[in-house]
Design an enzyme around this catalytic site. Structure first.
Site, PDB file in Angstrom:
ATOM      1  CE  LYS A  82     -19.212 -29.344  20.112  1.00  0.00           C
ATOM      2  NZ  LYS A  82     -18.507 -28.085  20.312  1.00  0.00           N
ATOM      3  CD  GLU A 141     -25.349 -32.487  34.351  1.00  0.00           C
ATOM      4  OE1 GLU A 141     -24.699 -33.119  33.467  1.00  0.00           O
ATOM      5  OE2 GLU A 141     -24.829 -31.644  35.094  1.00  0.00           O
ATOM      6  N   GLY A 163     -20.934 -25.284  22.233  1.00  0.00           N
ATOM      7  CA  GLY A 163     -22.237 -25.547  22.847  1.00  0.00           C
ATOM      8  C   GLY A 163     -23.021 -24.278  23.140  1.00  0.00           C
ATOM      9  NE  ARG A 164     -18.700 -20.462  26.003  1.00  0.00           N
ATOM     10  CZ  ARG A 164     -17.807 -21.446  26.093  1.00  0.00           C
ATOM     11  NH1 ARG A 164     -18.198 -22.678  26.367  1.00  0.00           N
ATOM     12  NH2 ARG A 164     -16.520 -21.215  25.930  1.00  0.00           N
ATOM     13  CD  GLU A 182     -19.607 -23.256  29.582  1.00  0.00           C
ATOM     14  OE1 GLU A 182     -20.112 -23.829  30.552  1.00  0.00           O
ATOM     15  OE2 GLU A 182     -19.929 -23.531  28.407  1.00  0.00           O
ATOM     16  CG  HIS A 212     -41.385  -2.951  42.042  1.00  0.00           C
ATOM     17  ND1 HIS A 212     -42.037  -1.955  42.747  1.00  0.00           N
ATOM     18  CD2 HIS A 212     -41.622  -2.697  40.734  1.00  0.00           C
ATOM     19  CE1 HIS A 212     -42.661  -1.159  41.897  1.00  0.00           C
ATOM     20  NE2 HIS A 212     -42.418  -1.581  40.664  1.00  0.00           N
ATOM     21  CE  LYS A 227     -19.138 -31.045  32.583  1.00  0.00           C
ATOM     22  NZ  LYS A 227     -18.923 -31.034  31.147  1.00  0.00           N
TER      23      LYS A 227
HETATM   24  O1  F6P Z   1     -20.505 -28.283  31.227  1.00  0.00           O
HETATM   25  C1  F6P Z   1     -20.297 -27.390  30.206  1.00  0.00           C
HETATM   26  C2  F6P Z   1     -20.751 -27.876  28.867  1.00  0.00           C
HETATM   27  O2  F6P Z   1     -19.731 -28.540  28.232  1.00  0.00           O
HETATM   28  C3  F6P Z   1     -21.249 -26.700  28.064  1.00  0.00           C
HETATM   29  O3  F6P Z   1     -20.253 -25.992  27.455  1.00  0.00           O
HETATM   30  C4  F6P Z   1     -22.223 -27.348  27.142  1.00  0.00           C
HETATM   31  O4  F6P Z   1     -23.079 -26.410  26.599  1.00  0.00           O
HETATM   32  C5  F6P Z   1     -22.905 -28.320  28.091  1.00  0.00           C
HETATM   33  O5  F6P Z   1     -21.875 -28.763  28.931  1.00  0.00           O
HETATM   34  C6  F6P Z   1     -23.630 -29.466  27.463  1.00  0.00           C
HETATM   35  O6  F6P Z   1     -22.799 -30.254  26.674  1.00  0.00           O
HETATM   36  P1  F6P Z   1     -23.377 -31.323  25.651  1.00  0.00           P
HETATM   37  O7  F6P Z   1     -24.161 -30.586  24.617  1.00  0.00           O
HETATM   38  O8  F6P Z   1     -22.180 -31.999  25.083  1.00  0.00           O
HETATM   39  O9  F6P Z   1     -24.256 -32.271  26.423  1.00  0.00           O
END
Ligand code: F6P
Length: 539
Positions: free
Chosen positions: A209, A215, A269-270, A355, A386, A506
């Site tokens: 987003k 990452e 995002g979520r 979150e 189990h 972060k």
């Molecule tokens: O670290 C949390 C977060 O901001 C989430 O809310 C989001 O889903 C994720 O990182 C990834 O964010 P982006 O889609 O901006 O890479």
């Protein structure tokens, strides 16, 4: 209109619940069932292909009524209307919260700052459909003229968990394309995926987003560098697409503007799998199935918006969860799907629930002195039986659990299905009734072993029984939990749609990363200094 900001503990219903709790906290559900033959019918909601039995909870009709009053006193109805009408209910980020608009019918209207967003939503959907068809039919080809065989979703958090869970859950409906998900900045993750790929036939979907996430950008850059070992820069336009709100950054990464699927800041995002973030879902199961997923979610939206609270599935589940969280002080909740397809469901829900509602400041900006967000965890049954069920049955903690099952199996093996569902039903029965000392003795148990074999029972569960796992029913199920999150956030008087709590780590990671190349360290605590030096000496 702003969201109401009422401290729930100051409401009359909360105070009544506190008093009432004293009278019901030791009541055994077995007795409640014995006293009222109609209990299961009274506490069951039948809606569409959903059968939701919440009778195996430590509630009476009085409890339920007080909980419903709490929803009213918290002005839940107004809050629902505010959300669906596009008001800026994510106040701390200054945004509307409109993932529901992504699954609304084309004829509907939904305004953000006076603009109806539905036409833009459908424009993007059309782009998703066309792109999906071109890839699936093999009309759009890679740089050597071969059809695509593999899709790699590069994203993390909401840009990974939702699509990954849905693709896995709907694997029965999958087409010939093989899908992969790269999320962790752990280089071993991306390298293990790269090992399996042929650059000529792989499409990369970079989902972020913000397009600033460490990452995702690291993984996308590593993959691009690997891709360019065999392909030219021009080939990037054929093999890389992006989903983002940040078009300039996507372009500077090298992705062609035509290959960008836009999203909007009013989609969190979520909660974004319904947007172009779900492109990998559409590619994996076909656009018609992606649409069914959205249609299912939209049906749940309508149910949530219009149904009386007493028979409103997300509202009822949210209220029961508050009852355990705030009065019984239960720390966690389990979600146990009796379907191996829903293997990733609890992991997915963890982001949505924790979150969103892991907050300790209320909507007035004041510290909170009552419990908010629950811990969520779970694994499919029967595997989990189990593994951790011992603790649920006989441990000291109260763990309310949602049991999710499907009456029909997809492959139709009735022998397995009957065994699966007998376990599904038996577990909630066992958790309800337990086993008394008398029953243990009657089994001929040696007297010194008797206490170990007694089950107290009285462990609460909800049973969510759905006809069949389809894209549509999965859409309903996911939306059900989304709305549960919303209801809880409203009643707890917190802002559910920001996530500032993920930022500090972060920022510090960025600082520490720079220090790996410096001879001196900045002023960390002595533990962090030692660990940093230990690492620097090892590499
Ligand atoms: O670290 C949390 C977060 O901001 C989430 O809310 C989001 O889903 C994720 O990182 C990834 O964010 P982006 O889609 O901006 O890479």
């Amino acid at each position: 209109m702003a969201l109401p900001n009422i401290n729930p503990t100051t409401t009359d219903s909360w105070k009544r619940l506190q008093e009432h709790f004293k009278t019901v906290k030791n009541v055994h559900m077995k007795d409640l069932f014995a006293q009222d033959k109609e209990r299961a019918n009274k506490f069951t909601i039948k809606w569409d292909d959903f059968y939701v039995d919440f009778s195996k909870n430590r509630i009476t009709e009085e409890t339920f009524n007080y909980l419903l009053e709490l929803a009213d006193e918290a002005k839940l109805k107004n809050a629902i209307n505010s959300q669906f009408s596009g008001e800026t209910i994510n106040k701390t980020e200054g945004r509307a919260v409109l993932h529901t608009a992504l699954r609304a019918p084309e004829t509907s209207e939904c305004h953000v700052d006076g603009v109806n967003v539905i036409p833009e939503v459908y424009e993007v959907k059309q782009k998703i459909q066309q792109f999906t068809d071109d890839i699936v039919n093999g009309e759009r080809k890679g740089f050597t003229g071969k059809a695509f065989t593999d899709i790699v979703n590069i994203g993390i958090g909401g840009s990974d968990l939702g699509p990954a869970m849905v693709v896995d859950s709907l694997q029965y409906y999958k087409n010939h394309l093989t899908t992969h998900f790269v999320s962790n900045v752990d280089g071993d993750h991306v390298n293990e995926i790269i090992k399996k790929l042929n650059p000529e036939t792989t499409l990369f979907v970079v989902v972020s987003k913000t397009f600033t996430t460490q990452e995702t950008l690291s993984n996308a850059n590593t993959i691009k560098a690997w891709f360019l070992k065999t392909a030219s820069e021009e080939a990037i336009a054929k093999h890389f697409v992006a989903v983002s709100t940040n078009i300039p950054s996507v372009k500077s990464f090298g992705i062609d503007e035509n290959n960008v699927f836009p999203m909007w800041d009013w989609v969190g995002g979520r909660f974004s799998l319904w947007s172009a973030v779900g492109l990998t879902i559409s590619l994996a199961v076909g656009y018609h199935n992606f649409e069914s997923l959205l249609r299912g979610a939209n049906k749940m939206d309508d149910h949530f918006k219009t149904e009386d609270f007493k028979s409103n599935i997300p509202v009822v589940l949210a209220l029961i969860s508050i009852w355990y969280n705030n009065f019984f002080k239960a720390e966690s909740e389990a979600v146990i799907p009796y379907s191996q397809y829903l293997n990733q469901f609890a992991t997915y829900l963890q982001q949505g629930i924790m979150e969103s509602n892991g907050k300790s400041v209320d909507r007035n900006g004041n510290p909170i002195d009552y419990e908010t967000g629950t811990l969520i965890w779970g694994e499919p049954g029967t595997n989990s039986q189990h593994a951790f069920f011992q603790l649920i049955h006989q441990g000291t903690k109260l763990i309310p659990a949602d049991f999710i099952g499907f009456t029909k199996s997809l492959h139709g093996n009735q022998d397995h299905q009957d065994k699966l569902i007998s376990n599904f039903l038996a577990q909630t029965e066992a958790l309800l009734n337990g086993k008394t000392e008398k029953e243990v003795i009657a089994e001929g148990t040696p007297s010194d072993i008797i206490p170990f074999k007694v089950f107290k029972g009285n462990k609460p569960t909800n049973t969510i029984f759905i006809n069949k796992l389809t894209p549509e029913s999965l859409g309903k199920l996911i939306a059900m939990y989304e709305h549960k999150i919303f209801v809880q956030g409203i009643i707890w008087n917190i802002f559910s749609y920001d996530q500032f709590g993920v930022e500090l780590g972060k920022q510090l990671a960025t600082k520490i990363l720079q220090e790996f190349n410096n001879s001196s360290l900045s002023n960390h605590d002595s533990s962090t200094n030692n660990l940093l030096n230990y690492y620097k000496n090892k590499v």
